[in-house]
Design an enzyme around this catalytic site. Sequence first.
Site, mmCIF file in Angstrom:
data_model
loop_
_atom_site.group_PDB
_atom_site.id
_atom_site.type_symbol
_atom_site.label_atom_id
_atom_site.label_comp_id
_atom_site.label_asym_id
_atom_site.label_seq_id
_atom_site.Cartn_x
_atom_site.Cartn_y
_atom_site.Cartn_z
ATOM 1 N N SER A 36 0.849 -1.203 0.000
ATOM 2 C CA SER A 36 0.000 0.000 0.000
ATOM 3 C C SER A 36 0.885 1.254 0.000
ATOM 4 O O SER A 36 2.107 1.169 0.202
ATOM 5 C CB SER A 36 -0.875 0.003 1.258
ATOM 6 O OG SER A 36 -0.037 0.166 2.397
ATOM 7 N N ASP A 53 -1.297 -1.490 -4.007
ATOM 8 C CA ASP A 53 -2.647 -1.532 -3.439
ATOM 9 C C ASP A 53 -3.115 -0.098 -3.161
ATOM 10 O O ASP A 53 -2.422 0.665 -2.474
ATOM 11 C CB ASP A 53 -2.581 -2.345 -2.133
ATOM 12 C CG ASP A 53 -3.955 -2.578 -1.532
ATOM 13 O OD1 ASP A 53 -4.935 -2.695 -2.292
ATOM 14 O OD2 ASP A 53 -4.038 -2.654 -0.283
ATOM 15 N N ASP A 97 -7.003 3.870 -7.410
ATOM 16 C CA ASP A 97 -8.227 3.960 -6.611
ATOM 17 C C ASP A 97 -8.751 5.392 -6.656
ATOM 18 O O ASP A 97 -8.293 6.266 -5.919
ATOM 19 C CB ASP A 97 -7.927 3.536 -5.169
ATOM 20 C CG ASP A 97 -9.124 3.745 -4.243
ATOM 21 O OD1 ASP A 97 -10.197 4.175 -4.732
ATOM 22 O OD2 ASP A 97 -8.989 3.483 -3.039
ATOM 23 N N HIS A 106 -13.433 -2.185 4.902
ATOM 24 C CA HIS A 106 -12.013 -2.333 5.248
ATOM 25 C C HIS A 106 -11.796 -2.360 6.769
ATOM 26 O O HIS A 106 -12.488 -1.675 7.513
ATOM 27 C CB HIS A 106 -11.209 -1.133 4.721
ATOM 28 C CG HIS A 106 -10.881 -1.207 3.261
ATOM 29 N ND1 HIS A 106 -11.335 -0.302 2.342
ATOM 30 C CD2 HIS A 106 -10.116 -2.083 2.576
ATOM 31 C CE1 HIS A 106 -10.863 -0.602 1.149
ATOM 32 N NE2 HIS A 106 -10.122 -1.688 1.257
ATOM 33 N N HIS A 132 -12.181 -6.331 -1.701
ATOM 34 C CA HIS A 132 -11.400 -5.611 -0.686
ATOM 35 C C HIS A 132 -12.079 -5.809 0.671
ATOM 36 O O HIS A 132 -13.272 -6.127 0.748
ATOM 37 C CB HIS A 132 -11.346 -4.117 -1.020
ATOM 38 C CG HIS A 132 -10.366 -3.810 -2.111
ATOM 39 N ND1 HIS A 132 -9.209 -3.104 -1.880
ATOM 40 C CD2 HIS A 132 -10.357 -4.129 -3.426
ATOM 41 C CE1 HIS A 132 -8.538 -2.998 -3.019
ATOM 42 N NE2 HIS A 132 -9.214 -3.609 -3.969
ATOM 43 N N SER A 191 -11.067 -9.226 5.477
ATOM 44 C CA SER A 191 -10.864 -9.703 6.857
ATOM 45 C C SER A 191 -12.159 -9.724 7.653
ATOM 46 O O SER A 191 -12.286 -10.485 8.608
ATOM 47 C CB SER A 191 -9.831 -8.818 7.570
ATOM 48 O OG SER A 191 -8.590 -8.912 6.933
ATOM 49 N N ASN A 206 -8.212 -9.470 -1.311
ATOM 50 C CA ASN A 206 -7.204 -8.707 -0.565
ATOM 51 C C ASN A 206 -7.313 -9.003 0.930
ATOM 52 O O ASN A 206 -8.413 -8.951 1.493
ATOM 53 C CB ASN A 206 -7.436 -7.215 -0.752
ATOM 54 C CG ASN A 206 -7.103 -6.744 -2.151
ATOM 55 O OD1 ASN A 206 -6.829 -7.544 -3.042
ATOM 56 N ND2 ASN A 206 -7.115 -5.445 -2.338
HETATM 57 O O1 G3H Z 1 -6.635 -3.322 0.109
HETATM 58 C C1 G3H Z 1 -6.544 -4.064 1.102
HETATM 59 C C2 G3H Z 1 -7.688 -4.800 1.555
HETATM 60 O O2 G3H Z 1 -8.861 -4.394 1.013
HETATM 61 C C3 G3H Z 1 -7.626 -5.413 2.890
HETATM 62 O O3 G3H Z 1 -8.789 -5.318 3.672
HETATM 63 O O4 G3H Z 1 -7.757 -4.996 5.897
HETATM 64 O O5 G3H Z 1 -10.089 -5.719 5.675
HETATM 65 O O6 G3H Z 1 -8.275 -7.270 5.082
HETATM 66 P P1 G3H Z 1 -8.725 -5.849 5.160
HETATM 67 ZN ZN ZN Z 2 -8.647 -2.371 0.002
#
Ligand code: G3H
Ligand code: ZN
Length: 307
Positions: free
Chosen positions: A50, A82, A104, A180, A208, A211, A230
């Site tokens: 990132s 990213d 983005d 996110h 995205h 998690s 991601n």
């Molecule tokens: O761009 C990175 C991701 O979208 C990660 O998302 O932190 O919820 O795993 P996250």
């Molecule tokens: Zn993301």
Amino acid sequence: MSLVTSKEILQLALAERFAVGAFNANNMEMVQAIIEAAQEERTPVILQVSQGAIRYAGLDYAVGLVKIAADQVDVPVVLHLDHGTSYEQNVLCLRAGFTSLMYDGSKLPYEENVAISKRVCDIAHIVGIPVEAELGRVLKATDGVTPEEVEAAMTGPDQAKEFVERTGADSLAVAVGSVHAMKSRQATLDISRIEAIRQKAGVPLVLHGSSGVKHESVAEAIEHGICKVNVATYLNQAFVRGMREGFERHPDEVDPRKYLSISRENIKEAVREKIRLFRSNDRIDSSGRFKSPPRQYRSIDLGGSEE
Ligand code: G3H
Ligand code: ZN
């Protein structure tokens, strides 16, 4: 093996209904853990960095670390930017040796997002580097979002079709219910929206904020067109848990390696778990090529042409 681009890997994932894990790395231990897990699981892998990680580690360090790690293994490794939020950031990464980019523009008005995404695609495509763009907006849990805000920010299938046609984006980050930086898996995805976007846009779709998404929902989304997933927060949690475990186990230890090695092992296991969930494991043969013929999954209509 030298770094490869994400273009063919994501196209294959779309045709074969699996997803490639795109794991965020911030330091050497994370890079090592991600690459080692990919090698052991025989999967292609996307290692992504990132803008925050670039600020933290330095652009040349990030590229150097990933290139060295990729050289140690015989599975395909992609180095991806990213959430690059400017044209300039994308050009800097292109020049530095990234093999996959993301622009983005999701915070911008639609027409501006189209215009800059297209500029990034135009320059990257000259040298064969694919670009992920974002339409709709994947919000951030730390901003305290409501379900209504998540719903309102979702990607529209018809607009996705037009966006891909006008920009030339190779893959599309979509807002389909994830947020996110969630610390536990509570979200479920809008599967029929994913299906509709895939049918209209015809390019590999990117999830995205994975998690915070329930595993069964991620698996279903992959069946319907998500080809790149991601993962960042889940890995950061594994890393920090490792450090805490280390401090508890060795309260008087002054050698940081005693802590960092636990973190590295935790990350490796977290990556392995996700790779299997995404069904990208056991895809690469001992010469570094996709196994042929690929595993027999139902092939899907790639869409993209119908109204
Ligand atoms: O761009 C990175 C991701 O979208 C990660 O998302 O932190 O919820 O795993 P996250
Ligand atoms: Zn993301």
